[in-house]
Design a protein around this motif. Structure first.
Motif, short mmCIF file in Angstrom:
data_model
loop_
_atom_site.label_atom_id
_atom_site.label_comp_id
_atom_site.label_asym_id
_atom_site.label_seq_id
_atom_site.Cartn_x
_atom_site.Cartn_y
_atom_site.Cartn_z
N PRO A 22 -5.86 -6.44 -4.44
CA PRO A 22 -6.79 -5.45 -3.89
C PRO A 22 -8.07 -6.06 -3.31
O PRO A 22 -8.74 -5.41 -2.51
CB PRO A 22 -7.10 -4.54 -5.08
N ASP A 23 -8.39 -7.30 -3.68
CA ASP A 23 -9.59 -7.96 -3.15
C ASP A 23 -9.28 -8.82 -1.93
O ASP A 23 -10.15 -9.55 -1.44
CB ASP A 23 -10.24 -8.81 -4.23
N ASN A 29 -4.46 -3.32 0.52
CA ASN A 29 -3.15 -2.99 -0.06
C ASN A 29 -2.22 -4.19 -0.10
O ASN A 29 -1.01 -4.03 -0.29
CB ASN A 29 -2.49 -1.85 0.73
N ALA A 30 -2.76 -5.39 0.08
CA ALA A 30 -1.92 -6.60 0.11
C ALA A 30 -1.14 -6.74 -1.19
O ALA A 30 -1.66 -6.52 -2.29
CB ALA A 30 -2.79 -7.83 0.33
N GLY A 41 4.44 -15.60 0.64
CA GLY A 41 3.95 -14.61 1.58
C GLY A 41 3.63 -13.28 0.94
O GLY A 41 3.44 -13.19 -0.29
N PHE A 42 3.60 -12.27 1.78
CA PHE A 42 3.19 -10.93 1.37
C PHE A 42 4.18 -9.89 1.89
O PHE A 42 4.86 -10.11 2.89
CB PHE A 42 1.81 -10.60 1.97
N ILE A 43 4.20 -8.74 1.23
CA ILE A 43 4.92 -7.59 1.77
C ILE A 43 4.19 -7.22 3.07
O ILE A 43 2.95 -7.18 3.09
CB ILE A 43 4.87 -6.40 0.78
N SER A 47 4.57 -1.86 5.14
CA SER A 47 5.38 -1.39 4.00
C SER A 47 4.66 -1.48 2.66
O SER A 47 5.21 -1.09 1.65
CB SER A 47 6.65 -2.24 3.90
N ASN A 48 3.43 -2.01 2.63
CA ASN A 48 2.84 -2.36 1.34
C ASN A 48 2.09 -1.25 0.61
O ASN A 48 1.90 -1.31 -0.60
CB ASN A 48 1.95 -3.60 1.47
#
Length: 90
Positions: A22-23, A29-30, A41-43, A47-48
């Motif tokens: 969240p930061d 929304n990461a 990586g990240f969503i 879609s996150n």
């Protein structure tokens, strides 16, 4: 990184955990995808939001599983994962 809907692909291993960030200065929304000390990586931002909301509410019910790796693809498309809802073991 691409994300697919849950399916039978959730039977593959290893399990990759999803962790909200969240930061994160780029996206509140990461949701990072990680395994042990690796965070490939990240969503995707598209879609996150629902995943982040559920995780931030204290419900760690998701796992990510690698479905495909394409080393020669653009970095954002090298790893394809599916996000699975994990049911508690009885």
């Amino acid at each position: 990184m691409r994300v697919s809907s849950p399916s039978a692909n959730c039977r593959s291993v290893p399990n990759w955990l999803l962790k909200p960030e969240p930061d994160n200065p780029h996206d509140e929304n990461a949701v990072a995808i990680g395994h042990n000390d690796h965070k490939p990586g990240f969503i995707p931002r598209s879609s996150n939001q629902p995943i982040a909301a559920i995780l931030n509410a204290g419900h760690p019910i998701f796992e990510a599983r690698i479905r495909q790796i394409k080393p020669d693809a653009h970095p954002e498309n090298q790893v394809h994962v599916v996000v699975c809802v994990v049911t508690p073991k009885q």
